[in-house]
Design a protein around this motif. Structure first.
Motif, short mmCIF file in Angstrom:
data_model
loop_
_atom_site.label_atom_id
_atom_site.label_comp_id
_atom_site.label_asym_id
_atom_site.label_seq_id
_atom_site.Cartn_x
_atom_site.Cartn_y
_atom_site.Cartn_z
N ASP A 1 6.00 -66.55 -15.67
CA ASP A 1 6.54 -65.19 -15.73
C ASP A 1 6.49 -64.64 -17.15
OD1 ASP A 1 7.16 -65.24 -13.03
OD2 ASP A 1 9.19 -66.00 -13.39
N PHE A 2 6.44 -63.31 -17.22
CA PHE A 2 6.56 -62.64 -18.51
C PHE A 2 7.96 -62.89 -19.05
CE2 PHE A 2 3.22 -59.96 -16.57
CZ PHE A 2 2.27 -60.09 -17.56
N THR A 3 8.07 -62.97 -20.37
CA THR A 3 9.38 -63.17 -20.98
C THR A 3 9.96 -61.86 -21.51
OG1 THR A 3 8.37 -63.74 -23.11
CG2 THR A 3 8.85 -65.55 -21.59
N LEU A 4 9.11 -60.88 -21.79
CA LEU A 4 9.60 -59.57 -22.20
C LEU A 4 10.02 -58.79 -20.96
CD1 LEU A 4 6.94 -58.41 -24.84
CD2 LEU A 4 9.18 -59.43 -25.27
N GLU A 5 11.00 -57.93 -21.14
CA GLU A 5 11.44 -57.07 -20.05
C GLU A 5 10.55 -55.82 -20.01
OE1 GLU A 5 15.43 -54.58 -18.69
OE2 GLU A 5 15.48 -55.83 -20.48
N LYS A 6 10.15 -55.44 -18.82
CA LYS A 6 9.34 -54.22 -18.66
C LYS A 6 10.28 -53.02 -18.72
CE LYS A 6 6.29 -51.83 -15.55
NZ LYS A 6 6.83 -51.19 -14.38
N ILE A 7 10.10 -52.21 -19.74
CA ILE A 7 10.95 -51.04 -19.98
C ILE A 7 10.06 -49.82 -20.11
CG2 ILE A 7 12.62 -49.99 -21.56
CD1 ILE A 7 13.28 -52.85 -22.54
N PRO A 8 10.35 -48.76 -19.35
CA PRO A 8 9.55 -47.53 -19.53
C PRO A 8 9.59 -47.06 -20.99
CG PRO A 8 10.93 -47.36 -17.59
CD PRO A 8 11.36 -48.62 -18.32
N TYR A 9 8.46 -46.57 -21.46
CA TYR A 9 8.35 -46.11 -22.84
C TYR A 9 8.49 -44.60 -22.87
CZ TYR A 9 6.42 -45.19 -27.45
OH TYR A 9 6.24 -44.76 -28.74
N ASP A 10 9.59 -44.13 -23.44
CA ASP A 10 9.84 -42.69 -23.53
C ASP A 10 10.14 -42.28 -24.97
OD1 ASP A 10 12.31 -43.85 -23.84
OD2 ASP A 10 13.28 -42.72 -22.23
N LYS A 11 9.57 -43.03 -25.90
CA LYS A 11 9.83 -42.80 -27.32
C LYS A 11 8.62 -42.16 -27.98
CE LYS A 11 12.90 -46.70 -27.13
NZ LYS A 11 12.85 -48.12 -27.02
N THR A 12 8.69 -42.02 -29.30
CA THR A 12 7.61 -41.36 -30.03
C THR A 12 7.04 -42.19 -31.17
OG1 THR A 12 9.20 -40.27 -31.48
CG2 THR A 12 8.52 -39.06 -29.50
N GLN A 13 7.42 -43.47 -31.26
CA GLN A 13 6.91 -44.29 -32.36
C GLN A 13 5.40 -44.40 -32.33
OE1 GLN A 13 9.49 -45.27 -30.39
NE2 GLN A 13 10.87 -46.64 -31.48
N LEU A 14 4.81 -44.47 -31.13
CA LEU A 14 3.36 -44.58 -30.98
C LEU A 14 2.85 -43.56 -29.99
CD1 LEU A 14 2.56 -48.39 -30.72
CD2 LEU A 14 2.05 -46.88 -32.62
N ARG A 15 1.72 -42.99 -30.29
CA ARG A 15 1.02 -42.14 -29.31
C ARG A 15 0.44 -43.05 -28.24
NH1 ARG A 15 -3.00 -37.92 -31.94
NH2 ARG A 15 -3.34 -37.64 -29.70
N ILE A 16 0.46 -42.60 -27.00
CA ILE A 16 -0.11 -43.40 -25.93
C ILE A 16 -1.09 -42.58 -25.08
CG2 ILE A 16 1.78 -45.06 -25.85
CD1 ILE A 16 2.82 -43.59 -23.36
N ASP A 17 -1.59 -41.49 -25.62
CA ASP A 17 -2.54 -40.65 -24.89
C ASP A 17 -4.00 -41.03 -25.22
OD1 ASP A 17 -1.93 -39.67 -27.48
OD2 ASP A 17 -2.75 -37.71 -27.00
N GLY A 18 -4.23 -42.33 -25.32
CA GLY A 18 -5.54 -42.87 -25.63
C GLY A 18 -5.46 -44.37 -25.67
N TYR A 19 -6.23 -45.00 -26.55
CA TYR A 19 -6.18 -46.45 -26.68
C TYR A 19 -6.13 -46.83 -28.15
CZ TYR A 19 -11.30 -46.19 -27.48
OH TYR A 19 -12.55 -45.90 -27.96
N TYR A 20 -5.78 -48.09 -28.39
CA TYR A 20 -5.75 -48.64 -29.75
C TYR A 20 -6.86 -49.67 -29.87
CZ TYR A 20 -1.47 -46.22 -30.78
OH TYR A 20 -0.56 -45.24 -31.01
N TYR A 21 -7.49 -49.66 -31.03
CA TYR A 21 -8.58 -50.61 -31.27
C TYR A 21 -8.40 -51.28 -32.62
CZ TYR A 21 -10.53 -47.12 -34.42
OH TYR A 21 -10.70 -46.24 -35.45
#
Length: 163
Positions: A12-32
């Motif tokens: 199992d995953f150890t992190l909790e799945k939490i919806p992301y509704d913050k602004t620290q990172l843009r998520i309208d694309g991808y990271y490379y």
């Protein structure tokens, strides 16, 4: 005959799945991240982050440029939903990012691994640790800098592996 999937143990995953509704990172694309140490300066490792707390590993391959990467994603050259190893979850607390996903294993145990780092701004983060989620042993030091690339439409975050 049985397949390896029938006897594989997916931890199992150890992190909790939490919806992301913050602004620290843009998520309208991808990271490379360009891996110029292990491979060449054209070897791109890529991840998509979604509002539902899911992360998609878009793989890591050598490409001549980011336009070619965009084309591969846009043309859906790879069925991401087909493989459980492509999917994971992420958390962001203040300026710390963690994302957890499975890593291919040679045995019959599939453990999760966490990348942990610091958000530098809303389009850049640096991963400095890599460790197994099941034993929380933060002993693998990394130095990966991920940059944001706006991209639409991203692959869908709905998958067979994470609710």
């Amino acid at each position: 005959m049985i397949s390896c999937d029938d006897i594989m143990e997916w931890h199992d995953f150890t992190l909790e799945k939490i919806p992301y509704d913050k602004t620290q990172l843009r998520i309208d694309g991808y990271y490379y991240c360009i891996d110029s140490i292990s491979y060449s300066k054209d070897y791109y490792q890529r991840f998509c982050f979604y509002k539902n707390g899911v992360v998609l590993d878009l793989g890591s391959n050598a490409y001549p440029d980011l336009e070619t990467v965009d084309s591969m994603i846009y043309n859906n050259s790879y069925d991401y939903n087909e493989k459980r190893l492509n999917w994971g979850i992420f958390n962001i607390e203040e300026n710390v990012i963690k994302f957890e996903k499975y890593i291919a294993s040679e045995g019959f145990n599939q453990y999760t691994y966490i990348r942990k780092g610091k958000i530098l701004n809303d389009t850049t983060f640096r991963i400095t640790l890599f460790y197994c989620g099941q034993n929380d042993d933060e002993n693998s030091v990394l130095d990966e800098i991920y940059h944001f690339r706006a991209f639409t439409p991203k692959p869908d975050s709905v998958n067979s592996w994470i609710e």
